[in-house]
Design an enzyme around this catalytic site. Sequence first.
Site, PDB file in Angstrom:
ATOM      1  N   TYR A  23       0.766  -1.236   0.006  1.00  0.00           N
ATOM      2  CA  TYR A  23       0.073   0.050   0.100  1.00  0.00           C
ATOM      3  C   TYR A  23       0.800   1.241  -0.211  1.00  0.00           C
ATOM      4  CZ  TYR A  23      -3.751  -2.984   0.753  1.00  0.00           C
ATOM      5  OH  TYR A  23      -4.726  -4.201   0.574  1.00  0.00           O
ATOM      6  N   ASN A  74     -13.627   3.953  -1.253  1.00  0.00           N
ATOM      7  CA  ASN A  74     -12.702   2.858  -1.195  1.00  0.00           C
ATOM      8  C   ASN A  74     -13.215   1.955   0.003  1.00  0.00           C
ATOM      9  OD1 ASN A  74     -10.802   0.907  -1.115  1.00  0.00           O
ATOM     10  ND2 ASN A  74      -9.043   2.398  -0.976  1.00  0.00           N
ATOM     11  N   HIS A  80     -15.293  -6.800  -1.512  1.00  0.00           N
ATOM     12  CA  HIS A  80     -15.290  -8.019  -2.235  1.00  0.00           C
ATOM     13  C   HIS A  80     -16.714  -9.119  -1.716  1.00  0.00           C
ATOM     14  CE1 HIS A  80     -11.454  -6.820  -3.309  1.00  0.00           C
ATOM     15  NE2 HIS A  80     -10.990  -6.800  -1.980  1.00  0.00           N
ATOM     16  N   ASP A  87     -26.143  -2.338  -1.743  1.00  0.00           N
ATOM     17  CA  ASP A  87     -27.628  -1.962  -1.496  1.00  0.00           C
ATOM     18  C   ASP A  87     -28.043  -0.591  -1.013  1.00  0.00           C
ATOM     19  OD1 ASP A  87     -28.700  -4.535  -2.564  1.00  0.00           O
ATOM     20  OD2 ASP A  87     -29.382  -5.061  -0.474  1.00  0.00           O
ATOM     21  N   HIS A 100      -9.350   2.010  -5.533  1.00  0.00           N
ATOM     22  CA  HIS A 100      -8.633   1.156  -4.906  1.00  0.00           C
ATOM     23  C   HIS A 100      -7.106   1.665  -5.080  1.00  0.00           C
ATOM     24  CE1 HIS A 100     -11.531  -1.731  -3.740  1.00  0.00           C
ATOM     25  NE2 HIS A 100     -12.060  -1.440  -5.206  1.00  0.00           N
ATOM     26  N   LEU A 101      -6.255   1.881  -3.977  1.00  0.00           N
ATOM     27  CA  LEU A 101      -4.960   2.307  -4.227  1.00  0.00           C
ATOM     28  C   LEU A 101      -4.195   1.000  -5.276  1.00  0.00           C
ATOM     29  CD1 LEU A 101      -4.819   2.773  -0.323  1.00  0.00           C
ATOM     30  CD2 LEU A 101      -4.072   4.469  -1.915  1.00  0.00           C
ATOM     31  N   ARG A 111      -9.866 -10.805  -4.602  1.00  0.00           N
ATOM     32  CA  ARG A 111      -9.736  -9.439  -4.747  1.00  0.00           C
ATOM     33  C   ARG A 111     -10.504  -9.074  -6.191  1.00  0.00           C
ATOM     34  NH1 ARG A 111      -7.303  -7.587  -0.067  1.00  0.00           N
ATOM     35  NH2 ARG A 111      -5.758  -8.873   0.725  1.00  0.00           N
TER      36      ARG A 111
HETATM   37  C1  DQA Z   1      -7.935  -2.048  -1.232  1.00  0.00           C
HETATM   38  C2  DQA Z   1      -8.008  -3.435  -1.752  1.00  0.00           C
HETATM   39  C3  DQA Z   1      -8.757  -4.275  -0.839  1.00  0.00           C
HETATM   40  O1  DQA Z   1      -8.901  -5.495  -1.395  1.00  0.00           O
HETATM   41  C4  DQA Z   1      -8.233  -4.342   0.537  1.00  0.00           C
HETATM   42  O2  DQA Z   1      -8.877  -5.253   1.347  1.00  0.00           O
HETATM   43  C5  DQA Z   1      -7.909  -3.124   1.004  1.00  0.00           C
HETATM   44  C6  DQA Z   1      -7.505  -1.868   0.186  1.00  0.00           C
HETATM   45  C7  DQA Z   1      -7.096  -0.785  -2.010  1.00  0.00           C
HETATM   46  O3  DQA Z   1      -7.287   0.279  -1.835  1.00  0.00           O
HETATM   47  O4  DQA Z   1      -6.338  -1.436  -2.980  1.00  0.00           O
HETATM   48  O5  DQA Z   1      -7.939  -2.931   2.405  1.00  0.00           O
HETATM   49  O6  DQA Z   1      -9.441  -1.566  -1.221  1.00  0.00           O
END
Ligand code: DQA
Length: 148
Positions: A23, A74, A80, A87, A100-101, A111
């Site tokens: 990350y 995010n 997932h 909803d 997503h990062l 994922r």
């Molecule tokens: C995430 C990707 C997700 O799979 C993971 O659970 C995260 C971060 C991302 O920003 O890449 O917590 O959302």
Amino acid sequence: MSRVLVIHGPSLNLLGEREPHIYGKTILEEVNREIEKWCLEKGWDVSIVQCNSEGEIINHIHDSAGLQDLVVINPAAYTHYSLAIADAIRAAGICAIEVHLTNIFAREEFRRISVIAPVCAGQICGFGANSYILALEAGEKILKVKGE
Ligand code: DQA
């Protein structure tokens, strides 16, 4: 003036120290500063929240109806499997963009599935903190087309 709510899901408060090889080393405050800077330059009103629980996220989404023009979310691991968040977005009728990062399609099999993406205008992933800025730019175009 457009109004945007940015929602960071679970464990994103630990950015910078959480699995930095995946990350990165940027902390959430820095990500938020970039988001706020972009919004300030555009004259947008921005609210940013970070939630570690599903219910909290859902409440923010419900509250966004009528108050926000756009939600950038995010959902972290909830991406997932949280049909409840999907909803809530549908129920609120809010324009949402999923971010997503990391590139979730280049990671573990589980994922690669997002139950949130089908209720969003689109999804941006894999650009680190810049994913949020790209989402704001996409949102700006969507709102322009809608005339908001
Ligand atoms: C995430 C990707 C997700 O799979 C993971 O659970 C995260 C971060 C991302 O920003 O890449 O917590 O959302």
